[in-house]
Design a protein around this motif. Structure first.
Motif, PDB file in Angstrom:
ATOM      1  N   LYS A 272      -3.419  -6.890  14.488  1.00  0.00           N
ATOM      2  CA  LYS A 272      -2.898  -5.809  14.226  1.00  0.00           C
ATOM      3  C   LYS A 272      -3.492  -4.584  14.881  1.00  0.00           C
ATOM      4  O   LYS A 272      -4.377  -3.999  14.648  1.00  0.00           O
ATOM      5  N   THR A 273      -2.986  -2.966  14.789  1.00  0.00           N
ATOM      6  CA  THR A 273      -3.484  -1.345  15.514  1.00  0.00           C
ATOM      7  C   THR A 273      -3.011  -1.042  14.483  1.00  0.00           C
ATOM      8  O   THR A 273      -1.815  -0.862  13.964  1.00  0.00           O
ATOM      9  N   PHE A 274      -3.842   0.592  13.964  1.00  0.00           N
ATOM     10  CA  PHE A 274      -3.257   1.527  13.100  1.00  0.00           C
ATOM     11  C   PHE A 274      -3.768   2.456  13.718  1.00  0.00           C
ATOM     12  O   PHE A 274      -3.841   2.223  14.340  1.00  0.00           O
TER      13      PHE A 274
ATOM     14  N   ARG B 220      -4.114   6.988  17.642  1.00  0.00           N
ATOM     15  CA  ARG B 220      -4.935   5.427  16.784  1.00  0.00           C
ATOM     16  C   ARG B 220      -6.483   5.354  16.661  1.00  0.00           C
ATOM     17  O   ARG B 220      -7.407   6.406  17.071  1.00  0.00           O
ATOM     18  N   THR B 221      -6.842   4.327  15.972  1.00  0.00           N
ATOM     19  CA  THR B 221      -7.707   4.824  15.160  1.00  0.00           C
ATOM     20  C   THR B 221      -8.605   3.528  15.235  1.00  0.00           C
ATOM     21  O   THR B 221      -7.817   2.703  14.891  1.00  0.00           O
ATOM     22  N   HIS B 222      -9.643   2.753  15.475  1.00  0.00           N
ATOM     23  CA  HIS B 222     -10.218   1.256  14.427  1.00  0.00           C
ATOM     24  C   HIS B 222     -10.873   1.298  13.377  1.00  0.00           C
ATOM     25  O   HIS B 222     -11.181   0.845  13.147  1.00  0.00           O
ATOM     26  N   TYR B 223     -10.700   2.339  12.198  1.00  0.00           N
ATOM     27  CA  TYR B 223     -10.266   2.178  11.179  1.00  0.00           C
ATOM     28  C   TYR B 223      -9.339   1.392  10.558  1.00  0.00           C
ATOM     29  O   TYR B 223      -7.691   1.515  11.371  1.00  0.00           O
ATOM     30  N   VAL B 224      -9.177   1.214   9.506  1.00  0.00           N
ATOM     31  CA  VAL B 224      -7.419   0.230   8.836  1.00  0.00           C
ATOM     32  C   VAL B 224      -7.337   1.556   7.655  1.00  0.00           C
ATOM     33  O   VAL B 224      -7.979   1.543   7.136  1.00  0.00           O
ATOM     34  N   THR B 225      -6.232   1.689   8.363  1.00  0.00           N
ATOM     35  CA  THR B 225      -5.234   2.576   7.809  1.00  0.00           C
ATOM     36  C   THR B 225      -4.031   1.953   7.431  1.00  0.00           C
ATOM     37  O   THR B 225      -3.904   1.161   7.678  1.00  0.00           O
ATOM     38  N   PRO B 226      -3.121   2.941   6.057  1.00  0.00           N
ATOM     39  CA  PRO B 226      -1.881   2.200   6.119  1.00  0.00           C
ATOM     40  C   PRO B 226      -1.213   1.695   7.327  1.00  0.00           C
ATOM     41  O   PRO B 226       0.469   1.271   6.945  1.00  0.00           O
ATOM     42  N   ASN B 227      -1.521   2.961   8.152  1.00  0.00           N
ATOM     43  CA  ASN B 227       0.131   3.063   8.976  1.00  0.00           C
ATOM     44  C   ASN B 227      -0.140   1.601  10.271  1.00  0.00           C
ATOM     45  O   ASN B 227      -1.606   2.216  11.198  1.00  0.00           O
ATOM     46  N   ALA B 228       0.987   1.002  10.317  1.00  0.00           N
ATOM     47  CA  ALA B 228      -0.009  -0.305  10.805  1.00  0.00           C
ATOM     48  C   ALA B 228       1.056  -0.020  12.707  1.00  0.00           C
ATOM     49  O   ALA B 228       2.416   0.883  12.256  1.00  0.00           O
ATOM     50  N   SER B 229       0.538  -0.024  13.582  1.00  0.00           N
ATOM     51  CA  SER B 229       1.123   0.656  14.299  1.00  0.00           C
ATOM     52  C   SER B 229       2.231  -0.639  16.411  1.00  0.00           C
ATOM     53  O   SER B 229       3.043   0.050  15.836  1.00  0.00           O
ATOM     54  N   GLY B 230       1.632  -1.039  15.716  1.00  0.00           N
ATOM     55  CA  GLY B 230       1.843  -2.386  16.968  1.00  0.00           C
ATOM     56  C   GLY B 230       1.350  -3.894  16.531  1.00  0.00           C
ATOM     57  O   GLY B 230      -0.318  -3.880  16.109  1.00  0.00           O
ATOM     58  N   ILE B 231       0.691  -4.366  17.944  1.00  0.00           N
ATOM     59  CA  ILE B 231      -0.625  -5.365  17.945  1.00  0.00           C
ATOM     60  C   ILE B 231      -1.032  -5.361  18.968  1.00  0.00           C
ATOM     61  O   ILE B 231       0.217  -4.975  19.959  1.00  0.00           O
ATOM     62  N   ARG B 232      -1.553  -6.077  19.315  1.00  0.00           N
ATOM     63  CA  ARG B 232      -2.613  -6.597  20.298  1.00  0.00           C
ATOM     64  C   ARG B 232      -3.140  -7.663  20.992  1.00  0.00           C
ATOM     65  O   ARG B 232      -3.221  -8.636  19.209  1.00  0.00           O
ATOM     66  N   ASP B 233      -3.972  -8.547  21.227  1.00  0.00           N
ATOM     67  CA  ASP B 233      -4.384 -10.089  21.652  1.00  0.00           C
ATOM     68  C   ASP B 233      -5.382 -10.174  21.027  1.00  0.00           C
ATOM     69  O   ASP B 233      -5.850  -8.869  21.006  1.00  0.00           O
ATOM     70  N   TYR B 234      -5.703 -10.956  20.224  1.00  0.00           N
ATOM     71  CA  TYR B 234      -7.321 -10.969  19.251  1.00  0.00           C
ATOM     72  C   TYR B 234      -8.395 -10.902  20.850  1.00  0.00           C
ATOM     73  O   TYR B 234      -8.044 -11.543  21.897  1.00  0.00           O
ATOM     74  N   GLU B 235      -9.280 -10.255  20.354  1.00  0.00           N
ATOM     75  CA  GLU B 235     -10.770 -10.096  20.981  1.00  0.00           C
ATOM     76  C   GLU B 235     -11.215 -10.227  20.365  1.00  0.00           C
ATOM     77  O   GLU B 235     -11.624 -10.316  18.548  1.00  0.00           O
ATOM     78  N   ALA B 236     -12.744 -11.189  21.065  1.00  0.00           N
ATOM     79  CA  ALA B 236     -13.960 -11.588  20.393  1.00  0.00           C
ATOM     80  C   ALA B 236     -14.512 -10.186  19.357  1.00  0.00           C
ATOM     81  O   ALA B 236     -14.995  -8.844  19.754  1.00  0.00           O
ATOM     82  N   GLY B 237     -14.060 -11.133  17.847  1.00  0.00           N
ATOM     83  CA  GLY B 237     -15.428  -9.833  17.490  1.00  0.00           C
ATOM     84  C   GLY B 237     -14.186  -9.277  16.048  1.00  0.00           C
ATOM     85  O   GLY B 237     -14.373  -8.430  15.867  1.00  0.00           O
ATOM     86  N   ASP B 238     -13.178  -9.407  16.389  1.00  0.00           N
ATOM     87  CA  ASP B 238     -12.289  -8.302  15.789  1.00  0.00           C
ATOM     88  C   ASP B 238     -12.054  -9.466  14.118  1.00  0.00           C
ATOM     89  O   ASP B 238     -12.143 -10.469  13.917  1.00  0.00           O
ATOM     90  N   SER B 239     -12.111  -8.572  12.867  1.00  0.00           N
ATOM     91  CA  SER B 239     -11.958  -8.771  11.806  1.00  0.00           C
ATOM     92  C   SER B 239     -10.732  -9.567  11.419  1.00  0.00           C
ATOM     93  O   SER B 239      -9.627 -10.032  11.632  1.00  0.00           O
ATOM     94  N   VAL B 240     -10.861 -11.110  10.309  1.00  0.00           N
ATOM     95  CA  VAL B 240      -9.856 -11.660  10.396  1.00  0.00           C
ATOM     96  C   VAL B 240      -8.487 -11.154   9.479  1.00  0.00           C
ATOM     97  O   VAL B 240      -7.310 -11.972  10.177  1.00  0.00           O
ATOM     98  N   ASN B 241      -9.040 -10.203   9.041  1.00  0.00           N
ATOM     99  CA  ASN B 241      -8.123  -9.595   8.064  1.00  0.00           C
ATOM    100  C   ASN B 241      -7.178  -8.619   8.728  1.00  0.00           C
ATOM    101  O   ASN B 241      -6.160  -8.270   8.473  1.00  0.00           O
TER     102      ASN B 241
END
Length: 477
Positions: free
Chosen positions: A239-241, A202-223
């Motif tokens: 989405k997680t990447f 897993r990574t905190h960068y946005v990559t083409p590989n979306a692996s799953g989802i998790r609950d929204y947390e304060a500070g997460d980007s809308v996109n």
């Protein structure tokens, strides 16, 4: 009793050094005053007595002048940035303010600094309730960490009998990164890419590989919000990447004192640091995970990562790198070899011709580690010979070797392997394609893609190994 007498006399010695010990004009005037009074009272003659009173009055007037000249003075200073790259400039703006109703006829303003070539000293006079501004631009030629400040304002009377110093601000650090040149024709031998599945992480960068989802947390980007899953579950989901499977790249910089010669900007360490920084910049710009390892006073290891912030951390370590190590590069390669496997590329920057580290390279290549070497030819710096033989032995092992000599243009020397052809390195490839030659460490190149002055220290998130189970609440659509 002797210790008590020394303690009693210490304040008087300090007072003497602060006044008569350093102020020659004050010593002369006080001596003349004492002599005038002694002669006048001894002879009962009016002229020496009046001379003594005149000198005494002048001393009081000079002390009052000096005290008043420092009242109400304030200094403000601003700096354009605290992190620059070698060859860039910093701009400092000074403002001296007089808040009192007494004019200031003589003020000496100076900033303390250990930055080479930095001079911030000027003399000014201020009318009542006024201010003056200055702008100082300094080009930073040498990498390192320097201190600027505090600012000292000195005032004195016209005869320099008394003086007063005021300090404003505090010491502020300035980090000068090493030059990181563009290497348009350099490429390291590619390592074997890991397969899909367990090597993903897993990574905190946005990559083409979306692996799953998790609950929204304060500070997460809308996109990053996955709207379909959010509507289906009734709560916001993000989405997680994962990173693409890719090999890690390590840069090993040799800081052994026995493998470096020279001093100042012409030292081998400056060329070695420039080569290491340029290699790191190249692969960071290619979104590769790059790590750094060197042994100076202690072992300094920066784990592989990517991004501009990671690039800034590596440059900060390279800014203070000095050839003061006692551990040879062979020992580092043997001891740290457990970090590297068949999915790793190691680039060694060294000037060593010791056969032992060639054995370490052989061991790494037998384990499947891809190795490249940037070898500094000490003979061109007036040191020992043997770089040519070392380069030939390493090439016989299938290792990519780039020989760097003093005065050569580093981007022209650091050339990768041409497919189906020999390794281009050394004099055969030292000509600048643009027609220029010179020392790469002193060559001006286009600015890095990273905005170095905006690099901020952030904590690096721990990588989550792909073999761990991921609790996915829904598949990403």
């Amino acid at each position: 009793m002797r210790g008590l007498g020394a303690a009693f006399a210490r304040p008087f010695r300090r007072a003497w050094r602060a006044t008569f010990g350093t102020r020659r004009s004050l010593s002369i005037v006080v001596t003349l005053t004492i002599v005038a009074f002694a002669v006048g009272f001894a002879s009962n003659y009016w002229l020496p007595q009046r001379l003594g009173y005149t000198l005494l009055f002048g001393l009081c007037l000079a002390a009052l002048w000096t005290w008043s000249s420092g009242q109400g003075v304030r200094v403000r200073m601003s700096r354009s940035r605290d992190r620059v790259q070698a060859g860039e400039s910093i701009i400092e703006r000074f403002e001296v303010i007089n808040n009192s109703m007494i004019p200031k006829l003589w003020l000496e303003v100076a900033e303390e600094s250990d930055l080479p070539g930095h001079t911030a000293q000027f003399v000014t006079s201020l009318s009542r309730s006024s201010h003056r501004n200055w702008r100082v631009q300094t080009t930073c030629h040498r990498r390192g960490v320097y201190n600027l400040g505090p600012i000292t304002v000195r005032s004195s009377d016209p005869f320099d009998i008394f003086s007063r110093e005021l300090r404003f601000g505090h010491r502020r650090g300035l980090v000068v990164y090493p030059r990181a040149l563009e290497l348009p024709r350099y490429s390291a031998p590619p390592a074997n890419l890991p397969g899909e599945g367990r090597f993903r992480r897993r990574t905190h960068y946005v990559t083409p590989n979306a692996s799953g989802i998790r609950d929204y947390e304060a500070g997460d980007s809308v996109n990053r919000i996955h709207w379909k899953s959010s509507l289906r579950t009734g709560s916001l989901k993000v989405k997680t990447f994962e990173l693409d499977p890719a090999s890690h790249l390590w840069v090993v910089l040799d800081l052994s004192s026995q493998d470096h010669v020279g001093s100042g900007d012409d030292a081998t360490i400056e060329t070695a640091v420039t080569v290491a920084a340029s290699v790191v910049r190249l692969f960071i710009n290619q979104s590769r995970s790059v790590g750094l390892m060197m042994f100076g006073e202690r072992l300094d290891v920066i784990e592989p990562d990517r991004g501009s912030q990671h690039f800034g951390r590596i440059l900060e370590s390279l800014a203070v790198a000095q050839p003061i190590g006692s551990v040879p590069v062979a020992s580092i390669l043997y001891q740290q070899s457990r970090r590297w496997g068949r999915h790793t590329t190691v680039i060694v920057v060294t000037a060593s011709t010791d056969p032992r580290w060639q054995g370490a390279i052989r061991t790494l290549t037998q384990r499947g580690v891809k190795v490249a070497v940037a070898l500094l030819d000490l003979e061109s710096w007036g040191g020992r010979a043997g770089a040519a033989g070392t380069a030939a032995e390493l090439r016989a092992l299938g290792v990519q070797v780039n020989v760097v000599r003093q005065g050569e243009y580093i981007p022209a020397v650091m050339v990768g392997q041409i497919p189906g052809g020999p390794l281009m390195s050394g004099p055969a490839a030292s000509a600048d394609p643009a027609g220029g030659t010179g020392n790469g460490a002193a060559t001006s190149q286009p600015a890095a893609q990273m905005a170095l002055e905006d690099v901020a220290e952030v904590s690096r998130p721990e990588a989550i190994d792909g073999s761990e189970s991921v609790d996915e609440q829904a598949a990403v659509q």
